[in-house]
Each structure stands twice: as structure tokens, then as C-alpha cells.
Design a protein around this motif. Sequence first.
Motif, PDB file in Angstrom:
ATOM      1  N   SER A 142       0.968  -0.991  -0.009  1.00  0.00           N
ATOM      2  CA  SER A 142       0.164   0.061  -0.029  1.00  0.00           C
ATOM      3  C   SER A 142       0.855   1.327  -0.098  1.00  0.00           C
TER       4      SER A 142
ATOM      5  N   VAL B 124       0.628   3.731   1.810  1.00  0.00           N
ATOM      6  CA  VAL B 124       0.882   4.235   3.157  1.00  0.00           C
ATOM      7  C   VAL B 124       2.161   3.261   3.709  1.00  0.00           C
TER       8      VAL B 124
ATOM      9  N   PHE C 114      -2.457  10.580  -3.231  1.00  0.00           N
ATOM     10  CA  PHE C 114      -3.001  11.245  -2.126  1.00  0.00           C
ATOM     11  C   PHE C 114      -2.367  10.754  -0.880  1.00  0.00           C
ATOM     12  N   ASP C 115      -2.247   9.294  -0.833  1.00  0.00           N
ATOM     13  CA  ASP C 115      -1.846   8.500   0.492  1.00  0.00           C
ATOM     14  C   ASP C 115      -0.347   8.907   0.655  1.00  0.00           C
TER      15      ASP C 115
ATOM     16  N   ASN D  14      -5.415  -1.864   0.656  1.00  0.00           N
ATOM     17  CA  ASN D  14      -4.675  -0.897   0.509  1.00  0.00           C
ATOM     18  C   ASN D  14      -4.907   0.599   0.743  1.00  0.00           C
ATOM     19  N   ASP D  15      -6.543   0.625   0.418  1.00  0.00           N
ATOM     20  CA  ASP D  15      -6.995   1.945   0.345  1.00  0.00           C
ATOM     21  C   ASP D  15      -6.714   2.700   1.671  1.00  0.00           C
ATOM     22  N   LEU D  16      -6.857   3.978   1.480  1.00  0.00           N
ATOM     23  CA  LEU D  16      -7.107   4.951   2.645  1.00  0.00           C
ATOM     24  C   LEU D  16      -7.969   5.983   2.516  1.00  0.00           C
ATOM     25  N   LEU D  17      -8.071   6.554   1.346  1.00  0.00           N
ATOM     26  CA  LEU D  17      -8.981   7.681   1.253  1.00  0.00           C
ATOM     27  C   LEU D  17     -10.502   7.427   1.219  1.00  0.00           C
TER      28      LEU D  17
ATOM     29  N   LYS E  83     -11.262   6.383   4.824  1.00  0.00           N
ATOM     30  CA  LYS E  83     -11.409   7.843   5.802  1.00  0.00           C
ATOM     31  C   LYS E  83     -12.656   8.803   5.339  1.00  0.00           C
TER      32      LYS E  83
ATOM     33  N   THR F  22      -4.729   0.859   7.157  1.00  0.00           N
ATOM     34  CA  THR F  22      -3.747   1.947   6.649  1.00  0.00           C
ATOM     35  C   THR F  22      -3.990   3.122   7.630  1.00  0.00           C
TER      36      THR F  22
ATOM     37  N   ILE G  36      -1.978   2.976  10.734  1.00  0.00           N
ATOM     38  CA  ILE G  36      -0.690   3.234  10.680  1.00  0.00           C
ATOM     39  C   ILE G  36      -0.230   4.846  10.437  1.00  0.00           C
ATOM     40  N   VAL G  37      -1.038   5.499   9.765  1.00  0.00           N
ATOM     41  CA  VAL G  37      -1.022   6.953   9.338  1.00  0.00           C
ATOM     42  C   VAL G  37      -1.076   7.525  10.857  1.00  0.00           C
TER      43      VAL G  37
ATOM     44  N   LEU H 116       2.076   7.094  12.811  1.00  0.00           N
ATOM     45  CA  LEU H 116       3.019   7.786  12.055  1.00  0.00           C
ATOM     46  C   LEU H 116       3.160   9.227  12.980  1.00  0.00           C
TER      47      LEU H 116
ATOM     48  N   LEU I  90       6.154   1.055  14.701  1.00  0.00           N
ATOM     49  CA  LEU I  90       5.674   1.466  13.162  1.00  0.00           C
ATOM     50  C   LEU I  90       5.855   0.462  12.083  1.00  0.00           C
TER      51      LEU I  90
ATOM     52  N   ALA J  55       3.432  -1.782  10.025  1.00  0.00           N
ATOM     53  CA  ALA J  55       3.391  -1.828   8.680  1.00  0.00           C
ATOM     54  C   ALA J  55       3.471  -2.888   7.917  1.00  0.00           C
TER      55      ALA J  55
ATOM     56  N   SER K 120       0.469  -5.107   8.174  1.00  0.00           N
ATOM     57  CA  SER K 120      -0.388  -4.692   7.080  1.00  0.00           C
ATOM     58  C   SER K 120      -0.249  -5.215   5.681  1.00  0.00           C
TER      59      SER K 120
END
Lengths: 411, 392
Positions: free
Chosen positions: A153, A155, A351-352, B323-326, B329, B343, B346-347, B350, B360, B364, B367
Motif C-alpha cells: 500500500s 501507506v 494522495f496517500d 491498501n486503500d486509505l482515502l 477515511k 492503513t 498506521i498513519v 506515524l 511502526l 506496517a 498490514s
Amino acid sequence: MDAAFLGLVTIVIGVGGCLGYFYLSNQLLDKVLFPAKGVNAGRNINRANMIRPWIFLFPAIFALGLYLAYPVFATLWYSVTDRDQGGAFVGFANYSQMLDEPKFWEALRNNILWLIVVPAASTAFGLLAAQLTDRIKWGSIAKSMIFMPMAISFVGASVIFKLIYDTRPVDQKQIGVLNAVWLQFDGGVGSFLILRLVPISILVLFILLVAYMAWGAVRPLIKPDHVKVSKLGMPLRVFAGLVGVYLVFLSLQSIMGLATVSLNYGVPQTWLTIPFWNSFFLMIVLIWIQTGFAMVILSAALRGIPEETIEAAIVDGANPFQVFFKIKMPQIAGTIVVVWTTITLVVLKVFDIVFAMTNGQWETQVLANYMYDKLFRANDWGVGSASAMVIMLLVSPILIWNVYNARKEMR
Amino acid sequence: MDNIAGTKSSLTWAVHISVVLLVALWLFPTVGLLVSSFRTADQIASSGWWQSLFPTEQNLTLRTANPGVDGNQALIDGVYTVSGNLFVVEGRAPSAEESDAKISVWGVTSRAIADYQPGATADLGDGKTLTVQANGDYVWSGPEELTGRGQRAFVTATTPPEFTVKNYETVLVSGASTDSMAKAFFNTMTVTIPATIIPIVIAAFAAYALAWMDFPGRAILIACVVALLVVPLQLALIPLLRLHLGIGIGKGYLGVWLAHTGFGLPLAVYLLRNYMVGLPRDIIENARVDGATEFQIFTKIILPLSFPALASFAIFQFLWTWNDLLVAKVFLIDSSGQTTVMTNQIVELLGTRGGNWEILATAAFVSISVPLLVFFAMQKYLVRGLLAGSVK
């Protein structure tokens, strides 16, 4: 755990519902509405066959329309209205507000930089990897290693590269590879060779390549000879020439910068906070991920080249480099364009990586993250939608090109 | 390829070396993360991960046991003696690392830490002596009763690489709720599996209609699918979120499943249609002549034959949703934080634990391990899907 249970129920309802819908609607069509028997059997079969495609297509069209087509128009509408005024039409107010923000121009400038560097570097590395691995026995293993980051990913990749870019105070041991390597340079002859001479020579080579290609594009306009320029080709060639000139200018600037900049030898750098260059450190993450994609596609294209053409060239005395650049490259040009545009699309939506690594600080903002900032932090839907429309605008040439090609193919 | 013409390329070795370099360069970042996830916080902070793969030489300051404590000092043949192992501190058993450590040189003052070889005896004055062996065993003796704290010894020891799985325990099993990935792992699974299966079903029917049924407007529909393939999903965020809030779905799993289904459909329809068009016409026409209904043709013939394309798309959609984050969210994660995915977790790590690389790196790696497994198990289908999706 009840979420997992809900998930299971959703799978059953979703899949069962879809299958049930398709089965029952087909039954209804064949048995009840237009039964294939009786006096009108022939006509009924024809009618049923006219309706059936739409039964098959309905769920997909509905979902596509609602989740992708409708939002394009809705976003367009939001971008010309103001939420605070109860959704009143405000014309281009949001756009002009956006154009007044320096952050927007920073994002646009960075995005253009991303659009130039990432597709070019990924395609070049991919082509190199494809060409090299095709020649050796353990090539398929090497390929899957280079391809592997595709599964990681953005991220996860950000964490991986944050570890590489990590910085410790000067009196501690560096745990980031980049700083550990950086501290090996002391400003002597080796540093001059590796940090100045090598990058400058690469840039000079790049300038020569770009100039050659730009000249190839513009030449038929200046010296009309046997190459015939179509109406559509003319603006494209002019555009390619201008892009070439711009790239050469950028590279010359970079060479000047490289030659004159004084480097802080022996001091650990916080790589992600150095303006301008930090964007490149973010781009490396995406290049690392996308090279595998380019390699896989280009490797298939290289294998598809008829061997007779290569044999003929070798018989005529071509060396490996000539074979590659004069015989293979022209034959896979179409595939290179496809790879390039696909990676361009990925870059436009990136974006990520920015979100996780710098969140747009230190002048690393890009459009997609700018938009997210506006939509969900500043809660400014008007400007957020306007920046989304800018992304859409940048995507649309590729959209039209893809549709044009798909139509051509179906004929 | 040069071999075709009968000449062996002189560049073969250069090619091999270049590929090795390229592969090493591409693997290096991931390996760094993997190795770091097996090291303790102290180890990560004290040396680069690339050094942990080899035995390291360290300068240590160690102390003998305290002679004032009962039982440490013994009178042997008229000589007061304290003996033991330098690596044993305050009764703590030596760790695996230290028990394997080899002392190369040692000394008794901080200015001369390399005065003695292992096995040699140092004269401490007043008749007192200290002997240290390579494995840390020592004998400290003197004619009078030994006093004070333990005698200091400065050793240069080579310690072998040492790894631990404790980070994984922290992150997966016993961790505090902020560090825990276990919940986020299940949440990610819950998002991913329905979001992978449902679009396949919907897309397969549509793809069949677009590939093998004749009706007016088919070409335009296909063009629309190609166009929607590149529409950035950023455009869909606000209108769809408003829609979801408006019809009462709100933020939650249902919303994210629907969103992933919608966003995955263009690729699904495009891939499956391209594959189905290539199936032999005879089979389908024979079935039609034999009186099979379209529904039967689809489920009994087309679907089983399209398995490779279905698998390709399933992998794409799986990797993409995992793997998607957007999308997560925007459509899933609410202020309660109960539905966070990996994801996003993890952000957040961070942000809150930027310096704690052991947490971390492990989070990661947890994931990315599932996508990596899927990738290596089904690489064939992934490549096939890529080729069908873009080379035209």
C-alpha cells in the motif's frame, strides 16, 4: 466481531440478491411477460431478447451512474455554488478564490513536477528492467522481486521510505540509510565525482535525448519534406516541442544549481523538509511502486516483437544498442504510451503518500491532498470541489484519448 | 536475443550484474522494514538495521559482583576472591545475545580499554588482580578483603545478531489499544471481502451483455465504461458522502462496501468484457441452438470459462481495497474510531509514535504481509489482468 458477522450477511445478501434478481427477472421475462409459446411465440422471443440485455446491465449501470457519473456533475455543481449561502449559485467565485491561494499554485506546480518525473522515471526503469531480465535465466524471479512493491500500500511504502529518510542528531548513529550514506561524503574527490559530476552528466545526457526527440517532433513543421503532417498532428508536435524546450530549460537550471550549490557535508539532513527536493524524495516512493507495473507490460510488449526484425538488424550489423533503440523501441512505442498514460493517471490521484509522509508541509502539497484539506479540514466544499474539477480537467485528455482508441478498436 | 544470430553477447556479465543491482535496490527498502520489525527499540535506535545482520563490535563498561554482598566473596587458599561472569548483572541471567558475546580485548581503566587479551591477568595494585576470559568469566582476587562496589572492566565484545518477535506480540496480541493492529486487521478484512465479491457478480452479468448480446447503444455503453475507468474517485467523495448521509447509511461498513463496489465496477466490466469477447463463438451459438436460455449460457458456460479474468479482477480489487486509505477515511471511519482500518491506523501511528520504529515497522509489516502473500500466490493472474487491462 458483529462487524464480521454483518460482513458475512452482506456477502450472502449481496451475492444472493444479485443472483436472485438475475434469475427471477429472467424467469419473469421468459415465462410470464413473453412466454415462448402460443400464437405469438416468435414475436415474444424477439421482444424478450430486446429487453434481456437491459436486465443484465441494470445493476451495473445503476451503480456506475450513481457512484461515478452522477458525482462528476454534482461536483461541478458544488464548485459553482456556496454552501454557506445555502447552496446559492456564485459563478466562478470558488475558482477565483482558489486561484488566489498560493497553496493551490504550489500544489499545481508540484503536480506538474510529479507528472513529468514519475511516469518518465517509472517507464525508463521499467523498460530497463524488462530489457535486462528478458535476457537471463533467473529473469522471472528478478521480475517478481521488482514487481512486488505493486502489492504494498502507499501507506506501507511511506513507512518504508520514512525509515530510509530518517534523521538522528549529529552525535548519534544514523538509522536512516540515506543519512548513513550521506555522512560517508566528506567533500573530497569522491564526493565531487558522485554528487556533482555523475548527476550533471546524467542531466546532460537527458538534455541531449530530449532535444533530439523535440527536434524529431518539430522538424517536419520547419522543413517540410517526406513526412506528412496531419491536421491533428500539428498542435501536438508544437506542444511536444514546447515541452521539450521547457524540460531542457529545467535541466539547465538544475545543472547550474548542482554546480554552484554548497553541500553540508558531515551534517545529517532532514530530507523531507528541504523545499523543492523533498518532492523528489516523495516521488521516489511512487517510482519504486510503479516501475514493476511498467516492467511487466513492457516486457510482454518486448516479447511480442517479431524476431525476424531483430535477426535482420543483427545480420545487417547492428549493435545491441542500435537493435534496442532503432528496432525495438519503435515497435513498442504504442505500449510505452499506454504505460505512460496509466502511470500519469495514478500520479494525478496520488494522495496517500503525501498525506502520510509530509501532509503537504514544507512545500510538498499536491492537488489531491490540497482537495482533501479543503473538503475535510477547512470544510470548504466550494473550493474543494473546484480543485477536484481541476484534477478532472487534467485527466480528461487521457479520457478522450482512451475512448477514441477503444472506439477505433471496436470497428 | 543476440544469441539468435549465433553470436554470444559479450554483455552477458554486465546484464547479470545490473539485474542483481536493480533487484537489490528494489528489495532493500522492504527488507529494511522487515528486519527492523524484529529488533528491539534500543537496537533500532543504536544502529542501522543493515548492521544488525552481522556480528557487531561494541565497547561495554561492565562491573563485577559487589564484594560487600554476602556470598559473593570467598576466601580460597588465603586469597579473597570474587568470581562470576561479567555479563551477569545483579543476578540477571545473561540474555542470549550476551551469552554468545566474545570479548576480544579488555582493560581496567577508561583510558586504556584495550590493554589485555582474554585470559590475561591485570594487576590492580596492592596485590589485587583481575582475570577475564573471552566469554566474560572473571576472577577478582586480593590478599585483603575486597571492598567497595564491583571492579569495573572495559571490554570490547563482539555480539552476534539478535532478533525478537516481541514487537509482533505487542502489536497483535497484548498491545495497548492505541498500538493494537488486531482490531484494525479484522476491520480491514470486513471491508475487503464483501467489497471484492459483490462487484464481481454485478460486473459479470453486465460484461456478458456487453460482449455477447446485440442491442442498440452497446457501443456507447462500452465507451462510457472506458471513460469512467479514468474518472478520479476524488470527484465522488462529497456528493456520495452527502447521499449516504441523506439516505441514512451514514458512515459505516455499508457505505464503504457500496463505494468500493461502485469504484471497482468500471475495471471489472472492462476486464471481464474484454475476456468474454475472446471466448469461442461456436460454444455459445451451439448452446443457443440447443435451447439453453441466456441465463443458463451465462452460469453454465461463460462463468466457468471466465475464471482467469474473474481471478485477475478479484486480486486487483482485493489489493486496492486492502491498501486503500482515502475511501475508508471518507466513508467508513467515524469519530468513535471503532471502525479504523490498518492503513489509517498506521498513519495515526506515524503521527503519535513517529520515533517508535519498532511499533511502526511491525504495524506496517502486518498490514503489507497479506497483500504480499496474495501477490506471490496469484502473481500469474495479476500479470494476466494487467496485460488485459492496459495493452490494447
